[in-house]
Design an enzyme around this catalytic site. Sequence first.
Site, PDB file in Angstrom:
ATOM      1  N   ASP A  82       0.848  -1.194   0.000  1.00 31.54           N
ATOM      2  CA  ASP A  82       0.000   0.000   0.000  1.00 31.54           C
ATOM      3  C   ASP A  82       0.888   1.250   0.000  1.00 31.54           C
ATOM      4  O   ASP A  82       1.792   1.369   0.829  1.00 31.54           O
ATOM      5  CB  ASP A  82      -0.858  -0.048   1.280  1.00 31.54           C
ATOM      6  CG  ASP A  82      -1.977   0.969   1.269  1.00 31.54           C
ATOM      7  OD1 ASP A  82      -2.442   1.342   0.172  1.00 31.54           O
ATOM      8  OD2 ASP A  82      -2.412   1.370   2.377  1.00 31.54           O
ATOM      9  N   HIS A  83       0.631   2.167  -0.919  1.00 33.21           N
ATOM     10  CA  HIS A  83       1.351   3.443  -0.982  1.00 33.21           C
ATOM     11  C   HIS A  83       2.870   3.290  -1.038  1.00 33.21           C
ATOM     12  O   HIS A  83       3.596   3.948  -0.266  1.00 33.21           O
ATOM     13  CB  HIS A  83       0.979   4.349   0.205  1.00 33.21           C
ATOM     14  CG  HIS A  83      -0.436   4.830   0.162  1.00 33.21           C
ATOM     15  ND1 HIS A  83      -0.879   5.813  -0.694  1.00 33.21           N
ATOM     16  CD2 HIS A  83      -1.518   4.420   0.856  1.00 33.21           C
ATOM     17  CE1 HIS A  83      -2.175   5.997  -0.528  1.00 33.21           C
ATOM     18  NE2 HIS A  83      -2.603   5.159   0.403  1.00 33.21           N
ATOM     19  N   HIS A 180      -7.860   9.939   3.677  1.00 32.01           N
ATOM     20  CA  HIS A 180      -7.401   8.968   4.679  1.00 32.01           C
ATOM     21  C   HIS A 180      -7.736   9.434   6.093  1.00 32.01           C
ATOM     22  O   HIS A 180      -7.882  10.621   6.344  1.00 32.01           O
ATOM     23  CB  HIS A 180      -5.895   8.767   4.544  1.00 32.01           C
ATOM     24  CG  HIS A 180      -5.500   8.089   3.264  1.00 32.01           C
ATOM     25  ND1 HIS A 180      -4.889   8.746   2.233  1.00 32.01           N
ATOM     26  CD2 HIS A 180      -5.668   6.814   2.858  1.00 32.01           C
ATOM     27  CE1 HIS A 180      -4.668   7.896   1.232  1.00 32.01           C
ATOM     28  NE2 HIS A 180      -5.145   6.714   1.576  1.00 32.01           N
ATOM     29  N   HIS A 213      -9.214   4.712  -2.416  1.00 31.48           N
ATOM     30  CA  HIS A 213      -8.538   4.786  -1.107  1.00 31.48           C
ATOM     31  C   HIS A 213      -9.433   5.554  -0.133  1.00 31.48           C
ATOM     32  O   HIS A 213     -10.465   6.100  -0.529  1.00 31.48           O
ATOM     33  CB  HIS A 213      -7.194   5.525  -1.264  1.00 31.48           C
ATOM     34  CG  HIS A 213      -6.128   4.647  -1.836  1.00 31.48           C
ATOM     35  ND1 HIS A 213      -5.038   4.248  -1.127  1.00 31.48           N
ATOM     36  CD2 HIS A 213      -6.013   4.074  -3.059  1.00 31.48           C
ATOM     37  CE1 HIS A 213      -4.280   3.473  -1.881  1.00 31.48           C
ATOM     38  NE2 HIS A 213      -4.854   3.345  -3.068  1.00 31.48           N
ATOM     39  N   GLY A 214      -9.015   5.595   1.124  1.00 30.52           N
ATOM     40  CA  GLY A 214      -9.708   6.429   2.110  1.00 30.52           C
ATOM     41  C   GLY A 214     -11.180   6.098   2.242  1.00 30.52           C
ATOM     42  O   GLY A 214     -12.023   6.987   2.341  1.00 30.52           O
ATOM     43  N   SER A 216     -12.890   4.223   4.608  1.00 29.63           N
ATOM     44  CA  SER A 216     -13.505   3.834   5.887  1.00 29.63           C
ATOM     45  C   SER A 216     -14.785   4.628   6.083  1.00 29.63           C
ATOM     46  O   SER A 216     -14.867   5.801   5.707  1.00 29.63           O
ATOM     47  CB  SER A 216     -12.529   4.097   7.041  1.00 29.63           C
ATOM     48  OG  SER A 216     -11.613   3.023   7.149  1.00 29.63           O
ATOM     49  N   ASN A 256     -10.328   0.407  -0.203  1.00 36.78           N
ATOM     50  CA  ASN A 256      -9.308   0.339   0.853  1.00 36.78           C
ATOM     51  C   ASN A 256      -9.861   0.741   2.211  1.00 36.78           C
ATOM     52  O   ASN A 256     -10.430   1.828   2.360  1.00 36.78           O
ATOM     53  CB  ASN A 256      -8.169   1.310   0.520  1.00 36.78           C
ATOM     54  CG  ASN A 256      -7.254   0.797  -0.552  1.00 36.78           C
ATOM     55  OD1 ASN A 256      -7.570  -0.169  -1.252  1.00 36.78           O
ATOM     56  ND2 ASN A 256      -6.113   1.438  -0.698  1.00 36.78           N
ATOM     57  N   ILE A 257      -9.647  -0.122   3.194  1.00 40.46           N
ATOM     58  CA  ILE A 257     -10.157   0.140   4.538  1.00 40.46           C
ATOM     59  C   ILE A 257      -9.057  -0.123   5.570  1.00 40.46           C
ATOM     60  O   ILE A 257      -8.532  -1.238   5.653  1.00 40.46           O
ATOM     61  CB  ILE A 257     -11.396  -0.740   4.824  1.00 40.46           C
ATOM     62  CG1 ILE A 257     -12.512  -0.367   3.846  1.00 40.46           C
ATOM     63  CG2 ILE A 257     -11.847  -0.592   6.279  1.00 40.46           C
ATOM     64  CD1 ILE A 257     -13.724  -1.264   3.893  1.00 40.46           C
ATOM     65  N   ASP A 258      -8.725   0.886   6.327  1.00 40.46           N
ATOM     66  CA  ASP A 258      -7.753   0.753   7.414  1.00 40.46           C
ATOM     67  C   ASP A 258      -8.295   1.383   8.696  1.00 40.46           C
ATOM     68  O   ASP A 258      -8.383   0.740   9.742  1.00 40.46           O
ATOM     69  CB  ASP A 258      -6.428   1.424   7.019  1.00 40.46           C
ATOM     70  CG  ASP A 258      -5.342   1.198   8.056  1.00 40.46           C
ATOM     71  OD1 ASP A 258      -5.591   0.453   9.023  1.00 40.46           O
ATOM     72  OD2 ASP A 258      -4.245   1.774   7.927  1.00 40.46           O
TER      73      ASP A 258
END
Length: 311
Positions: A82-83, A180, A213-214, A216, A256-258
């Site tokens: 990732d990134h 993010h 991305h980002g 969540s 993408n989920i963090d």
Amino acid sequence: MPLVTSTEMFRKAYDGGYAIGAFNVNNMEIIQGITEAARACSAPVILQVSKGARAYANRTYLMKLVEAAEIETGLPICLHLDHGDSFETCKSCVDDGFTSVMIDASSKTLDENIAITRQVVEYAHAHGVVVEAELGTLAGIEDEVKVAADASSYTRAEDVQEFVQRTGCDSLAIAIGTSHGAFKFKPGSKPQLRFDILEDVAKRLPGFPIVLHGSSSVPQEFVRMVNENGGNMPGAIGVPEDQLRQAARMAVCKINIDSDLRLAMTGTIRKYMVDHPADFDPRQYLKPARENIKQLVMHKITDVLGCDNKI
Ligand code: G3H
Ligand code: 13P
Ligand code: ZN
């Protein structure tokens, strides 16, 4: 089953109008929670590792933990960087056995972004590894990626064809209003992703997998758990899940989920500590944290991404 690339996952997701979940991993409990959820839902899954995660957990430990999850679950797992911030980081992950890498040169000029992405694609493809690139910049702060809110800019749809043609990348992350972290929109404002840009991009790149991305959604139950147990996250707000569902039905194949995993873990541990002030066995608080990660990921897979029963 050995680790797989995302090629087949994305082809089916694009045609089926759903998205694959890409979840960030940093330790054993997070990997277990995610992969147990994916197994329970018969879902393909992407485990992604940031440069910060590699520095925290040690690259060999993470690699071996992911291999253990793959042996335990028998799932098709794609292991993704990732990134990635440089050719060297991407090369190191390709050499370690990752099946997918992201080169994030989105803060550079278009020509510089194309040049470095092309270099990563040439090395990765020669080793059977796929490459995600990024055009447009998201706001937000991570360990290795820092972009001020006012520096964020939506992807210019008119650039995407040339970018994909000249780089040969396999998927493209675009900026349509996500960011993010847990504070994505101003409290009281109405979160709204730019689906017009996504539609325009999809028209110019028919059949090509787009990445968000980002993504969540910052579940308020976990924000409350944090705030009611000594934490301080008032105003945390994420992407509404109905907008993620819409993106998944369109050209977005990877979401993408963090932050949601971090919240689930930290909220659970904070509550456990407050409820059990005399406990000091880490297993006692890591167990419910892992279980809440599993429940969260099962919800994402079945109710938001739509990738359940897609193996
Ligand atoms: O978007 C990036 C992920 O949330 C990873 O964050 O660099 O703090 O591991 P990190
Ligand atoms: P969130 O901070 O919204 O979870 O985004 C994670 C991400 O984009 C990882 O690359
Ligand atoms: Zn990201």
